[in-house]
Design a protein around this motif. Structure first.
Motif: not given
Length: 241
Positions: A87-89, A93, A95, A97
């Motif tokens: 997941q791109r933040k 950042t 992420v 999982k």
């Protein structure tokens, strides 16, 4: 004149679309979206440091353009990792999982205890007893050459895991040991100390459900202390004292 206006309009739209695409490509490729921080979620068994070590080389890469397939393959080489999702933040950042493999049984070997999941994958070798206890499988011979992450593909182990996979969860927590003999005859030892002779089968649901109902029955509990074994190899269970 109308066709010319229409052609001109299409040309403007095409040029704007190309310019917009080029602008977006340059925008997403800019240093604004380089990976500067990695967050790992979903860990219960695996140390975070081990997973982060497997992500070496990702920091500094573009958040949208790094090789997800290669990184996923690298992380899932860890014996406790079953799968990963990214997941791109924004802006910098990543992420990760993690879905971990779940230990369901312990196999005693000469140099310790092996944790295995429901598919027979060797997860970890433990030198001492784990905090989270699981049924112990005995009578299973494994080569000392096996390593974490390997599927053990042992017929006796697969047969034992097949039985455990069909047990009601409430009964599973009462199983201390499951012994498999060379002909794959199963003998279970409950944590109460009672021996349960199950015999040989592929479909265990009826026997295991009947066993759970028996040991949960109040009448059985009233004389449980005097029970030495329960024999399920006959048509009806026999209780031995």
């Amino acid at each position: 004149m109308k066709p010319k206006k229409m052609n001109t309009s299409y040309l403007y739209v095409a040029v704007l679309t190309i310019l917009l695409a080029m602008g977006l490509a340059l925008f997403f490729r800019s240093s604004t979206f380089t990976v500067q921080k990695i967050i790992v979620q979903g860990l219960n068994l695996s140390p975070e440091s081990e997973i982060l070590k497997l992500t070496s080389g990702v920091q500094g890469q573009n958040l949208f353009l790094f090789d997800q397939e290669a990184l996923s393959h690298k992380i899932t080489l860890h014996p406790l990792v079953q799968s990963v999702q990214f997941q791109r933040k924004l802006p910098q950042t990543l992420v990760i999982k993690v879905t971990e493999r779940t230990p369901v049984a312990l196999v005693v070997v000469p140099k310790g205890v092996l944790e295995v999941d429901g598919q027979g994958t060797f997860l970890r070798r433990l030198e001492s007893w784990p905090k989270n206890d699981h049924p112990v499988l005995t009578g299973i011979e494994l080569k000392d050459t096996v390593g974490p992450g390997q599927n053990l593909a042992n017929p006796s182990l697969i047969a034992a895991l097949n039985l455990l996979g069909q047990a009601p969860p409430e009964l599973l927590s009462q199983i201390g040991e499951l012994h498999v003999d060379p002909s794959q005859q199963m003998t279970m030892y409950l944590r109460s100390g009672v021996e349960v002779r199950l015999g040989q089968a592929n479909d265990w649901k009826l026997k295991l459900n009947a066993l759970f109902q028996l040991v949960s029955d109040n009448e059985y509990k009233s004389f449980q202390q005097g029970v030495r074994y329960i024999d399920f190899t006959a048509a009806k269970p026999v209780i031995g004292r």
